[in-house]
Design a protein around this motif. Structure first.
Motif, mmCIF file in Angstrom:
data_model
loop_
_atom_site.group_PDB
_atom_site.id
_atom_site.type_symbol
_atom_site.label_atom_id
_atom_site.label_comp_id
_atom_site.label_asym_id
_atom_site.label_seq_id
_atom_site.Cartn_x
_atom_site.Cartn_y
_atom_site.Cartn_z
ATOM 1 N N THR A 306 44.797 35.155 54.334
ATOM 2 C CA THR A 306 44.656 34.770 52.938
ATOM 3 C C THR A 306 44.410 36.026 52.090
ATOM 4 O O THR A 306 44.014 37.080 52.627
ATOM 5 N N PRO A 307 44.611 35.951 50.767
ATOM 6 C CA PRO A 307 44.279 37.098 49.915
ATOM 7 C C PRO A 307 42.827 37.528 50.053
ATOM 8 O O PRO A 307 42.523 38.729 50.013
ATOM 9 N N GLU A 308 41.927 36.569 50.226
ATOM 10 C CA GLU A 308 40.508 36.907 50.375
ATOM 11 C C GLU A 308 40.263 37.668 51.672
ATOM 12 O O GLU A 308 39.469 38.622 51.708
ATOM 13 N N GLU A 309 40.934 37.269 52.744
ATOM 14 C CA GLU A 309 40.780 37.976 54.015
ATOM 15 C C GLU A 309 41.366 39.381 53.938
ATOM 16 O O GLU A 309 40.817 40.323 54.528
ATOM 17 N N PHE A 310 42.458 39.540 53.210
ATOM 18 C CA PHE A 310 43.056 40.865 53.020
ATOM 19 C C PHE A 310 42.069 41.780 52.293
ATOM 20 O O PHE A 310 41.838 42.928 52.711
ATOM 21 N N ALA A 311 41.465 41.276 51.211
ATOM 22 C CA ALA A 311 40.522 42.085 50.439
ATOM 23 C C ALA A 311 39.268 42.408 51.251
ATOM 24 O O ALA A 311 38.744 43.531 51.193
ATOM 25 N N LEU A 312 38.777 41.433 52.029
ATOM 26 C CA LEU A 312 37.598 41.670 52.859
ATOM 27 C C LEU A 312 37.889 42.720 53.926
ATOM 28 O O LEU A 312 37.034 43.570 54.228
ATOM 29 N N THR A 313 39.083 42.708 54.471
ATOM 30 C CA THR A 313 39.446 43.710 55.483
ATOM 31 C C THR A 313 39.425 45.107 54.879
ATOM 32 O O THR A 313 38.894 46.046 55.494
ATOM 33 N N LEU A 314 39.992 45.263 53.692
ATOM 34 C CA LEU A 314 39.959 46.570 53.034
ATOM 35 C C LEU A 314 38.515 47.019 52.825
ATOM 36 O O LEU A 314 38.179 48.193 53.064
ATOM 37 N N ARG A 315 37.663 46.124 52.394
ATOM 38 C CA ARG A 315 36.267 46.486 52.155
ATOM 39 C C ARG A 315 35.577 46.903 53.457
ATOM 40 O O ARG A 315 34.815 47.895 53.478
#
Length: 359
Positions: A306-315
């Motif tokens: 999901t977009p949220e999982e993508f952003a969390l991975t970057l963080r």
């Protein structure tokens, strides 16, 4: 501009037209792009991949698998310019990552699997400005390019019905398996058993936090369940419960994607286990449902993120929660990509190769 084009099932370094960003789009310079296992498969079997996608009801915006395609969906890039009417919320020169999807007037283009827009094996790309994530904390470019593949692992873990003391077995320590291990440990799960025939991949799994390493050529990966308090047989599990005891739910992550692996796991996993299928098997496979039914095995198939999982991975990458500094084992220019595809056929040669179109 230069790009690596899939043409007649070969990779050719060639010139393709320059790009002009439309409204809502950003023109970016590709700084690094990882070579994915799906790229390796698509080189020779793209037509079959797209057929399966269409049968699954997936949209492809008229993609022609026989036409020229520029691969690359695991990238980090630098903002150069924006199309007209675009908010321009990031400055030129900003390093960014993005889910590899670009919105256009004719529909959605899946970067790396598009005839109209090039993926990351090119000097430049067009990305949707609204989907750009700026790379934080001085995260190295090569590491930022790992956001996409590691988001895949995070999604697989999110789909697992894990309990606080769940014992996890990760079968296959290629990029997908490594991403699963990283996500499990980032969220405090363990013990994590990692199984792979390759010493190099087992070493990478250990650095990402795997608690137990197993070489299947020497030891059955399923021989460790009882040592961690998980009875394998259904009768033994019932006996433990009758005596007032308990045990954590066993979870197996299938990260190989080869025929026969799933059936093997159904037979070998403890009763009541959840098998999370993250490896993408592109061939017709065979399982015996009666065995899974008798053991009450739960099969969960996962894909993407999901977009949220993508952003969390970057963080997590930027904050050092997940350390990928040891995973990039090769860097190549556009002219060297074809050779890199050959090299990745040997699991002992590399873990991850990154393409640098600026080289």
């Amino acid at each position: 501009m230069r790009a690596v084009v899939r043409r007649e099932k070969r990779l050719v370094c060639d010139e393709i037209p320059e790009l002009q960003p439309a409204e809502g789009q950003a023109l970016v310079r590709t700084l690094a792009c990882g070579i994915c296992g799906s790229d390796l498969h698509a080189l020779h079997h793209m037509e079959h991949m797209i057929e399966l996608t269409r049968r699954a009801g997936g949209g492809d915006n008229g993609f022609d698998p026989s036409a020229d395609t520029v691969f690359g969906h695991e990238f980090c890039a630098e903002v150069l310019d924006f199309g007209p009417g675009t908010p321009r919320r990031l400055k030129a020169g900003a390093r960014v990552v993005s889910i590899p999807v670009t919105m256009t007037a004719s529909g959605v283009e899946m970067l790396g699997f598009s005839n109209r827009l090039p993926g990351g094996f090119s000097e430049c790309m067009l990305l949707s400005e609204a989907m750009l994530l700026e790379v934080p904390n001085g995260l190295p470019t090569d590491h930022a390019a790992m956001t996409e593949p590691f988001a895949v692992g995070l999604h697989a873990v999110a789909k697992a019905r894990l309990e606080p003391k769940s014992v996890c077995l990760v079968v296959g320590c290629g990029p997908v398996g490594l991403a699963v291990i990283a996500a499990l440990k980032a969220q405090g799960h363990g013990p994590v058993i990692a199984a792979d025939f390759s010493p190099r991949r087992r070493a990478a799994a250990e650095r990402l936090g795997a608690d137990v390493l197993v070489d299947p050529a020497v030891e059955d990966p399923h021989g460790r369940w009882e040592a961690f308090g998980v009875p394998k047989a259904r009768a033994a599990q019932q006996m433990v419960r009758m005596m007032g005891g308990g045990f954590a739910r066993p979870v197996v992550f299938e990260c190989v994607g080869a025929p026969g692996v799933l059936q093997n796991l159904i037979e070998a996993a403890p009763a009541g286990a959840q098998i999370v299928v993250a490896g993408v098997c592109m061939e017709t496979d065979r399982i015996e449902p009666s065995i899974a039914i008798t053991k009450e095995i739960e099969l969960t198939f996962v894909f993407g993120y999901t977009p949220e999982e993508f952003a969390l991975t970057l963080r997590r990458l930027a904050e050092g929660v997940v350390d990928v500094s040891h995973l990039v084992t090769g860097r190549v220019s556009l002219s060297e990509v074809a050779g890199a595809f050959d090299a990745l056929g040997d699991p002992e040669a590399h873990v991850k190769i990154v393409v640098d179109p600026t080289a």
